[in-house]
Write a protein that holds these residues in place. Structure first.
Motif, PDB file in Angstrom:
ATOM      1  N   CYS A   1       0.851  -1.182   0.000  1.00 21.43           N
ATOM      2  CA  CYS A   1       0.000   0.000   0.000  1.00 21.43           C
ATOM      3  C   CYS A   1       0.894   1.242   0.000  1.00 21.43           C
ATOM      4  O   CYS A   1       1.936   1.251   0.654  1.00 21.43           O
ATOM      5  CB  CYS A   1      -0.884  -0.020   1.247  1.00 21.43           C
ATOM      6  SG  CYS A   1      -1.836   1.490   1.528  1.00 21.43           S
TER       7      CYS A   1
ATOM      8  N   GLY B   1      -4.449  -1.459  -7.597  1.00 22.60           N
ATOM      9  CA  GLY B   1      -4.583  -0.094  -7.106  1.00 22.60           C
ATOM     10  C   GLY B   1      -3.345   0.361  -6.353  1.00 22.60           C
ATOM     11  O   GLY B   1      -2.281  -0.252  -6.430  1.00 22.60           O
TER      12      GLY B   1
ATOM     13  N   TYR C   1      -3.738   1.716  -2.887  1.00 21.42           N
ATOM     14  CA  TYR C   1      -3.951   1.692  -1.442  1.00 21.42           C
ATOM     15  C   TYR C   1      -4.748   0.462  -1.016  1.00 21.42           C
ATOM     16  O   TYR C   1      -5.589  -0.038  -1.754  1.00 21.42           O
ATOM     17  CB  TYR C   1      -4.697   2.957  -0.993  1.00 21.42           C
ATOM     18  CG  TYR C   1      -3.923   4.217  -1.281  1.00 21.42           C
ATOM     19  CD1 TYR C   1      -2.934   4.655  -0.414  1.00 21.42           C
ATOM     20  CD2 TYR C   1      -4.167   4.961  -2.428  1.00 21.42           C
ATOM     21  CE1 TYR C   1      -2.201   5.796  -0.667  1.00 21.42           C
ATOM     22  CE2 TYR C   1      -3.437   6.113  -2.703  1.00 21.42           C
ATOM     23  CZ  TYR C   1      -2.462   6.520  -1.814  1.00 21.42           C
ATOM     24  OH  TYR C   1      -1.735   7.651  -2.074  1.00 21.42           O
TER      25      TYR C   1
ATOM     26  N   ASP D   1      -7.539  -1.532   1.444  1.00 23.73           N
ATOM     27  CA  ASP D   1      -8.927  -1.171   1.749  1.00 23.73           C
ATOM     28  C   ASP D   1      -9.015  -0.153   2.889  1.00 23.73           C
ATOM     29  O   ASP D   1      -9.860   0.736   2.869  1.00 23.73           O
ATOM     30  CB  ASP D   1      -9.743  -2.420   2.110  1.00 23.73           C
ATOM     31  CG  ASP D   1      -9.967  -3.318   0.900  1.00 23.73           C
ATOM     32  OD1 ASP D   1      -9.872  -2.808  -0.241  1.00 23.73           O
ATOM     33  OD2 ASP D   1     -10.223  -4.517   1.097  1.00 23.73           O
TER      34      ASP D   1
ATOM     35  N   LYS E   1      -7.918   3.381   1.291  1.00 28.52           N
ATOM     36  CA  LYS E   1      -8.615   3.895   0.108  1.00 28.52           C
ATOM     37  C   LYS E   1      -9.551   5.028   0.477  1.00 28.52           C
ATOM     38  O   LYS E   1      -9.562   6.065  -0.156  1.00 28.52           O
ATOM     39  CB  LYS E   1      -9.442   2.780  -0.553  1.00 28.52           C
ATOM     40  CG  LYS E   1      -8.698   1.953  -1.532  1.00 28.52           C
ATOM     41  CD  LYS E   1      -9.639   0.951  -2.152  1.00 28.52           C
ATOM     42  CE  LYS E   1      -8.861  -0.136  -2.844  1.00 28.52           C
ATOM     43  NZ  LYS E   1      -9.723  -1.220  -3.295  1.00 28.52           N
ATOM     44  N   GLN E   2     -10.347   4.816   1.508  1.00 29.66           N
ATOM     45  CA  GLN E   2     -11.328   5.813   1.952  1.00 29.66           C
ATOM     46  C   GLN E   2     -10.634   7.113   2.354  1.00 29.66           C
ATOM     47  O   GLN E   2     -11.058   8.190   1.989  1.00 29.66           O
ATOM     48  CB  GLN E   2     -12.127   5.265   3.138  1.00 29.66           C
ATOM     49  CG  GLN E   2     -12.944   4.049   2.814  1.00 29.66           C
ATOM     50  CD  GLN E   2     -14.272   4.425   2.204  1.00 29.66           C
ATOM     51  OE1 GLN E   2     -14.759   5.517   2.386  1.00 29.66           O
ATOM     52  NE2 GLN E   2     -14.872   3.495   1.482  1.00 29.66           N
TER      53      GLN E   2
ATOM     54  N   GLN F   1      -7.685   8.298   1.458  1.00 30.38           N
ATOM     55  CA  GLN F   1      -7.085   8.992   0.320  1.00 30.38           C
ATOM     56  C   GLN F   1      -8.152   9.654  -0.540  1.00 30.38           C
ATOM     57  O   GLN F   1      -7.976  10.781  -0.986  1.00 30.38           O
ATOM     58  CB  GLN F   1      -6.239   8.033  -0.510  1.00 30.38           C
ATOM     59  CG  GLN F   1      -5.013   7.547   0.207  1.00 30.38           C
ATOM     60  CD  GLN F   1      -4.102   8.676   0.660  1.00 30.38           C
ATOM     61  OE1 GLN F   1      -4.012   9.722   0.044  1.00 30.38           O
ATOM     62  NE2 GLN F   1      -3.422   8.475   1.757  1.00 30.38           N
ATOM     63  N   SER F   2      -9.274   8.988  -0.759  1.00 31.79           N
ATOM     64  CA  SER F   2     -10.354   9.570  -1.553  1.00 31.79           C
ATOM     65  C   SER F   2     -10.925  10.792  -0.848  1.00 31.79           C
ATOM     66  O   SER F   2     -11.185  11.819  -1.474  1.00 31.79           O
ATOM     67  CB  SER F   2     -11.466   8.549  -1.778  1.00 31.79           C
ATOM     68  OG  SER F   2     -10.994   7.511  -2.588  1.00 31.79           O
TER      69      SER F   2
END
Length: 107
Positions: free
Chosen positions: A4, A16, A18, A20, A23-24, A26-27
């Motif tokens: 990651c 991808g 990152y 799981d 991910k949240q 970074q978004s």
């Protein structure tokens, strides 16, 4: 498999950038940065592209932190913090992606 990209996360992922868990985060951060329309317009402007290129040339495309190849220009004082410093050469430095991520992570 690869790690990651989040700082100090060693979780292995197949796809991808990152895991799981990150991910949240970074978004959310990315979307938060996109909210300020003036800043985003600035980063797409001709004056920014020209200034960015001047800074990279001034620093010989060398990262000021690690000495590697620089491909980004970092604002020491963020555009959103002080709009008047957005094009000041003394406020800009060439950095590589890894060093830029470290700078942004530690804010």
């Amino acid at each position: 498999m690869k790690e990651c990209k989040h700082h100090n996360c060693r979780t292995l992922i197949k796809r991808g950038a990152y895991c799981d868990r990150h991910k949240q985060t970074q978004s959310k951060y990315y979307n938060e940065q996109r909210k300020n329309d003036d800043a985003m317009k600035f980063y797409r402007s001709k004056e920014w592209r020209e200034t960015r290129q001047e800074v990279l040339k001034r620093d010989c495309f060398t990262c000021v932190m690690c000495g590697g190849t620089a491909n980004l220009v970092h604002h020491k004082v963020e555009v959103r913090t002080d709009w008047s410093k957005r094009l000041e050469m003394s406020n800009l430095e060439s950095v590589c992606r890894n060093c830029h991520n470290k700078i942004e992570h530690y804010k």
